[in-house]
Write a protein that holds these residues in place. Structure first.
Motif, mmCIF file in Angstrom:
data_model
loop_
_atom_site.group_PDB
_atom_site.id
_atom_site.type_symbol
_atom_site.label_atom_id
_atom_site.label_comp_id
_atom_site.label_asym_id
_atom_site.label_seq_id
_atom_site.Cartn_x
_atom_site.Cartn_y
_atom_site.Cartn_z
ATOM 1 N N ASN A 1 -16.451 40.017 0.268
ATOM 2 C CA ASN A 1 -15.976 40.887 1.337
ATOM 3 C C ASN A 1 -15.124 42.045 0.821
ATOM 4 O OD1 ASN A 1 -17.191 39.506 3.497
ATOM 5 N ND2 ASN A 1 -15.543 38.018 3.552
ATOM 6 N N GLY A 2 -14.998 42.142 -0.504
ATOM 7 C CA GLY A 2 -14.246 43.233 -1.096
ATOM 8 C C GLY A 2 -12.750 43.009 -1.193
ATOM 9 N N ASN A 3 -12.301 41.796 -0.924
ATOM 10 C CA ASN A 3 -10.874 41.464 -0.976
ATOM 11 C C ASN A 3 -10.508 40.872 -2.336
ATOM 12 O OD1 ASN A 3 -10.622 42.200 1.783
ATOM 13 N ND2 ASN A 3 -11.343 40.180 2.378
ATOM 14 N N TRP A 4 -10.638 41.696 -3.362
ATOM 15 C CA TRP A 4 -10.434 41.237 -4.740
ATOM 16 C C TRP A 4 -9.005 40.765 -4.985
ATOM 17 C CZ3 TRP A 4 -13.984 40.935 -8.737
ATOM 18 C CH2 TRP A 4 -15.269 41.389 -8.419
ATOM 19 N N ARG A 5 -8.031 41.482 -4.445
ATOM 20 C CA ARG A 5 -6.635 41.127 -4.669
ATOM 21 C C ARG A 5 -6.333 39.741 -4.079
ATOM 22 N NH1 ARG A 5 -2.260 44.629 -5.757
ATOM 23 N NH2 ARG A 5 -3.736 46.288 -5.362
ATOM 24 N N ASP A 6 -6.827 39.490 -2.874
ATOM 25 C CA ASP A 6 -6.633 38.173 -2.260
ATOM 26 C C ASP A 6 -7.322 37.084 -3.076
ATOM 27 O OD1 ASP A 6 -5.145 39.274 -0.205
ATOM 28 O OD2 ASP A 6 -6.820 39.319 1.214
ATOM 29 N N ALA A 7 -8.512 37.378 -3.556
ATOM 30 C CA ALA A 7 -9.247 36.405 -4.373
ATOM 31 C C ALA A 7 -8.490 36.085 -5.659
ATOM 32 C CB ALA A 7 -10.651 36.934 -4.689
ATOM 33 N N ALA A 8 -7.927 37.112 -6.284
ATOM 34 C CA ALA A 8 -7.154 36.897 -7.517
ATOM 35 C C ALA A 8 -5.920 36.045 -7.229
ATOM 36 C CB ALA A 8 -6.752 38.234 -8.126
ATOM 37 N N LYS A 9 -5.256 36.316 -6.117
ATOM 38 C CA LYS A 9 -4.086 35.512 -5.727
ATOM 39 C C LYS A 9 -4.484 34.059 -5.506
ATOM 40 C CE LYS A 9 -1.424 39.229 -3.570
ATOM 41 N NZ LYS A 9 -0.918 39.751 -2.288
ATOM 42 N N GLN A 10 -5.652 33.853 -4.898
ATOM 43 C CA GLN A 10 -6.131 32.483 -4.682
ATOM 44 C C GLN A 10 -6.441 31.796 -6.004
ATOM 45 O OE1 GLN A 10 -9.314 33.542 -1.942
ATOM 46 N NE2 GLN A 10 -8.330 32.306 -0.361
ATOM 47 N N CYS A 11 -6.977 32.531 -6.963
ATOM 48 C CA CYS A 11 -7.235 31.944 -8.279
ATOM 49 C C CYS A 11 -5.945 31.396 -8.870
ATOM 50 C CB CYS A 11 -7.834 32.980 -9.224
ATOM 51 S SG CYS A 11 -9.556 33.367 -8.908
ATOM 52 N N VAL A 12 -4.877 32.153 -8.758
ATOM 53 C CA VAL A 12 -3.582 31.709 -9.269
ATOM 54 C C VAL A 12 -3.080 30.505 -8.468
ATOM 55 C CG1 VAL A 12 -1.171 32.369 -9.628
ATOM 56 C CG2 VAL A 12 -3.003 34.003 -10.146
ATOM 57 N N GLU A 13 -3.124 30.622 -7.148
ATOM 58 C CA GLU A 13 -2.620 29.553 -6.274
ATOM 59 C C GLU A 13 -3.378 28.242 -6.465
ATOM 60 O OE1 GLU A 13 -2.287 28.522 -1.493
ATOM 61 O OE2 GLU A 13 -2.745 30.578 -2.119
ATOM 62 N N TYR A 14 -4.690 28.333 -6.607
ATOM 63 C CA TYR A 14 -5.528 27.135 -6.701
ATOM 64 C C TYR A 14 -5.751 26.666 -8.135
ATOM 65 C CZ TYR A 14 -6.870 28.458 -1.894
ATOM 66 O OH TYR A 14 -6.874 28.798 -0.564
ATOM 67 N N GLY A 15 -5.262 27.414 -9.113
ATOM 68 C CA GLY A 15 -5.369 26.998 -10.504
ATOM 69 C C GLY A 15 -6.710 27.276 -11.160
ATOM 70 N N PHE A 16 -7.431 28.289 -10.682
ATOM 71 C CA PHE A 16 -8.723 28.636 -11.268
ATOM 72 C C PHE A 16 -8.546 29.591 -12.433
ATOM 73 C CE2 PHE A 16 -10.349 27.001 -7.319
ATOM 74 C CZ PHE A 16 -11.640 26.585 -7.602
ATOM 75 N N PHE A 17 -9.185 29.272 -13.542
ATOM 76 C CA PHE A 17 -9.253 30.147 -14.702
ATOM 77 C C PHE A 17 -10.723 30.536 -14.883
ATOM 78 C CE2 PHE A 17 -5.287 27.965 -15.218
ATOM 79 C CZ PHE A 17 -4.454 28.909 -15.799
ATOM 80 N N ALA A 18 -10.997 31.412 -15.826
ATOM 81 C CA ALA A 18 -12.355 31.928 -16.011
ATOM 82 C C ALA A 18 -13.380 30.814 -16.174
ATOM 83 C CB ALA A 18 -12.392 32.867 -17.223
ATOM 84 N N ASN A 19 -13.058 29.822 -16.984
ATOM 85 C CA ASN A 19 -14.003 28.733 -17.230
ATOM 86 C C ASN A 19 -14.278 27.930 -15.956
ATOM 87 O OD1 ASN A 19 -15.670 27.426 -19.153
ATOM 88 N ND2 ASN A 19 -14.234 25.704 -19.164
ATOM 89 N N ASP A 20 -13.254 27.740 -15.131
ATOM 90 C CA ASP A 20 -13.443 27.023 -13.861
ATOM 91 C C ASP A 20 -14.375 27.804 -12.948
ATOM 92 O OD1 ASP A 20 -11.439 25.021 -14.540
ATOM 93 O OD2 ASP A 20 -9.953 26.569 -14.108
ATOM 94 N N LEU A 21 -14.145 29.112 -12.855
ATOM 95 C CA LEU A 21 -15.000 29.952 -12.010
ATOM 96 C C LEU A 21 -16.445 29.905 -12.493
ATOM 97 C CD1 LEU A 21 -12.626 33.039 -11.704
ATOM 98 C CD2 LEU A 21 -13.178 31.401 -9.885
ATOM 99 N N ARG A 22 -16.629 29.969 -13.800
ATOM 100 C CA ARG A 22 -17.985 29.929 -14.366
ATOM 101 C C ARG A 22 -18.676 28.611 -14.055
ATOM 102 N NH1 ARG A 22 -20.165 27.553 -18.370
ATOM 103 N NH2 ARG A 22 -18.196 26.842 -19.248
ATOM 104 N N LYS A 23 -17.968 27.500 -14.256
ATOM 105 C CA LYS A 23 -18.570 26.184 -14.013
ATOM 106 C C LYS A 23 -18.955 25.991 -12.552
ATOM 107 C CE LYS A 23 -16.475 23.664 -17.829
ATOM 108 N NZ LYS A 23 -15.521 22.618 -18.223
ATOM 109 N N PHE A 24 -18.063 26.386 -11.647
ATOM 110 C CA PHE A 24 -18.393 26.268 -10.224
ATOM 111 C C PHE A 24 -19.583 27.149 -9.880
ATOM 112 C CE2 PHE A 24 -14.410 24.092 -9.515
ATOM 113 C CZ PHE A 24 -14.639 23.354 -8.359
#
Length: 69
Positions: free
Chosen positions: A22-45
């Motif tokens: 939806n183009g909400n990159w900043r919110d998505a990045a904040k969620q990555c921090v909040e939920y503990g997602f790193f690059a490898n986690d995003l790739r695996k999912f």
């Protein structure tokens, strides 16, 4: 009774991907921090759920989250 917060769940990944789509990159990045997602986690999912069609989106998102950390 307090409940233990869950990290790196499929639902959280879906929320992150939805924000990016939806183009909400900043919110998505904040969620990555909040939920503990790193690059490898995003790739695996994404290998399993295939919500990101461009692997470079994952790289960009991971970098944005890293800057917030």
């Amino acid at each position: 009774k307090t409940t233990k917060k869950e990290y790196r769940t499929e639902e959280q990944f879906n929320d992150i991907a939805e924000n990016v789509l939806n183009g909400n990159w900043r919110d998505a990045a904040k969620q990555c921090v909040e939920y503990g997602f790193f690059a490898n986690d995003l790739r695996k999912f994404n290998e399993r759920l295939e919500l990101f069609s461009d692997i470079y989106d994952i790289a960009e998102l991971a970098e944005m989250a890293q800057k917030l950390r």
